[in-house]
Design an enzyme around this catalytic site. Structure first.
Site, PDB file in Angstrom:
ATOM      1  CG  ASP A 229      -3.356   1.626  -1.905  1.00  0.00           C
ATOM      2  OD1 ASP A 229      -4.552   1.561  -2.129  1.00  0.00           O
ATOM      3  OD2 ASP A 229      -2.990   1.242  -0.783  1.00  0.00           O
TER       4      ASP A 229
ATOM      5  CG  HIS B 214      -5.357  -1.605  -0.921  1.00  0.00           C
ATOM      6  ND1 HIS B 214      -5.524  -0.659  -0.124  1.00  0.00           N
ATOM      7  CD2 HIS B 214      -6.236  -2.636  -0.761  1.00  0.00           C
ATOM      8  CE1 HIS B 214      -6.570  -0.971   0.786  1.00  0.00           C
ATOM      9  NE2 HIS B 214      -7.292  -2.030   0.214  1.00  0.00           N
TER      10      HIS B 214
ATOM     11  CG  HIS C  72      -1.447  -1.146   1.631  1.00  0.00           C
ATOM     12  ND1 HIS C  72      -2.977  -1.168   1.374  1.00  0.00           N
ATOM     13  CD2 HIS C  72      -1.149  -2.331   2.300  1.00  0.00           C
ATOM     14  CE1 HIS C  72      -3.365  -2.449   1.928  1.00  0.00           C
ATOM     15  NE2 HIS C  72      -2.477  -2.921   2.330  1.00  0.00           N
ATOM     16  CE1 TYR C  73      -2.047   5.805  -2.469  1.00  0.00           C
ATOM     17  CE2 TYR C  73      -0.973   5.368  -4.341  1.00  0.00           C
ATOM     18  CZ  TYR C  73      -2.284   5.690  -3.852  1.00  0.00           C
ATOM     19  OH  TYR C  73      -3.030   6.049  -4.491  1.00  0.00           O
ATOM     20  CB  THR C  74       0.595   6.076   4.237  1.00  0.00           C
ATOM     21  OG1 THR C  74       1.448   7.062   3.690  1.00  0.00           O
ATOM     22  CG2 THR C  74       1.439   5.021   4.689  1.00  0.00           C
TER      23      THR C  74
ATOM     24  CD  GLU D 277      -0.813   1.172   4.411  1.00  0.00           C
ATOM     25  OE1 GLU D 277      -0.486   2.100   3.579  1.00  0.00           O
ATOM     26  OE2 GLU D 277      -2.047   1.016   4.751  1.00  0.00           O
TER      27      GLU D 277
END
Length: 293
Positions: A185, A175, A64-66, A128
């Site tokens: 993401d 994700h 994921h990216y946050t 993440e």
């Protein structure tokens, strides 16, 4: 002087009560003695024999990216309802935080599916990555790149996790792969090809893609073919025979992963060729059943 019947009965009642209490104490003592006599102690469970038929409960690794800065990412993932097993910072010397033990479930995947698996929180480890994600511009979404040193740390972490849990390359996902209708993401700037070079994910053979692309340029597959192939690869894909918005979202997720220079959600020869090569079954040896010596 008259004595009430209750007064006369009181000594007998007290004797009966004492007898009942004595019986209860004796019964409890007998029960406790029986427990002690078994010799069973939860602190002395024998763990010397281990069954061969076992494997990790973890099947998936989800990236994921946050969409937040470092401090907000750490705060949200540690204090709110969403969480992940690991957070990788975007500093010059990236730090890796373990926020949830790998033996416990983190809340990072949400409503999700891949192949025949659903609700992937229970069977996945989530990483993440601190990254702002994207910003809206007059020309559409503008995604943010990942620092090279941050990706180095993510790959090192991912290789360690995949090796320990024996996670298959087809189960290392973003994700957007497991929730293409909701999520984008880790985005098109995430270097999936570097993950392939590290042996972490599947990647289509370029020569085979070029050959198949030439065939598809002559005759492009229809939407029904595309939907079936996307579902075969693993995506939850509508089977409507129409290029509806939901199908375009799935195609976009696939393109961001394998053809990030153009991810418009449309069917084209290159996208179809990549999908065909990735889902192509390896040739099987001819069966020798019934053959005479």
């Amino acid at each position: 002087m008259m004595i009430s019947s209750f007064t006369r009965a009181a000594p007998a009642l007290r004797r009966t009560t004492r007898s009942c209490l004595l019986i209860g104490v004796l019964a409890l003592s007998s029960l406790l003695s029986a427990c002690v006599s078994t010799g069973f102690n939860l602190n002395q469970i024998d763990t010397r024999v281990s069954a061969k038929a076992q494997e990790s409960r973890v099947r998936f690794l989800i990236l994921h990216y946050t969409a937040l800065d470092h401090d907000k990412s750490l705060k949200v993932l540690s204090e709110q309802a969403v969480s992940a097993h690991y957070l990788v910072s975007n500093e010059d010397k990236p730090r890796v935080y373990q926020l949830v033990d790998e033996n416990k479930m983190a809340y990072h995947a949400g409503l999700s599916s891949w192949k025949n698996y659903t609700a992937l929180n229970a069977s996945s480890i989530g990483i993440e990555i601190v990254n702002f994600g994207f910003e809206e511009t007059p020309d559409g979404k503008r995604f943010f790149a990942f620092p090279s040193q941050q990706i180095d740390a993510v790959i090192m972490l991912a290789k360690d996790i995949a090796a320990r849990h024996q996670i298959k390359p087809e189960f290392v996902l973003g994700h957007s792969d497991i929730a293409p209708q909701r999520k984008s993401d880790p985005g098109p700037y995430f270097p999936w090809k570097r993950f392939a070079e590290a042996g972490l994910i599947l990647w289509p053979d370029e020569q085979l893609v070029a050959q198949q692309k030439a065939l598809f340029e002559a005759q492009l597959p229809d939407v029904t073919w595309m939907q079936k192939k996307l579902a075969e690869f693993g995506y939850a894909t509508p089977q409507t025979g129409k290029l509806d918005p939901e199908t375009k979202n799935v195609i976009t997720a696939f393109q961001m992963r394998y053809r990030p220079n153009l991810f418009d959600g449309n069917i084209d020869a290159e996208t179809a060729a990549m999908l065909e090569v990735l889902t192509r079954k390896a040739p099987q040896p001819a069966s020798t059943a019934g053959a005479k010596p």
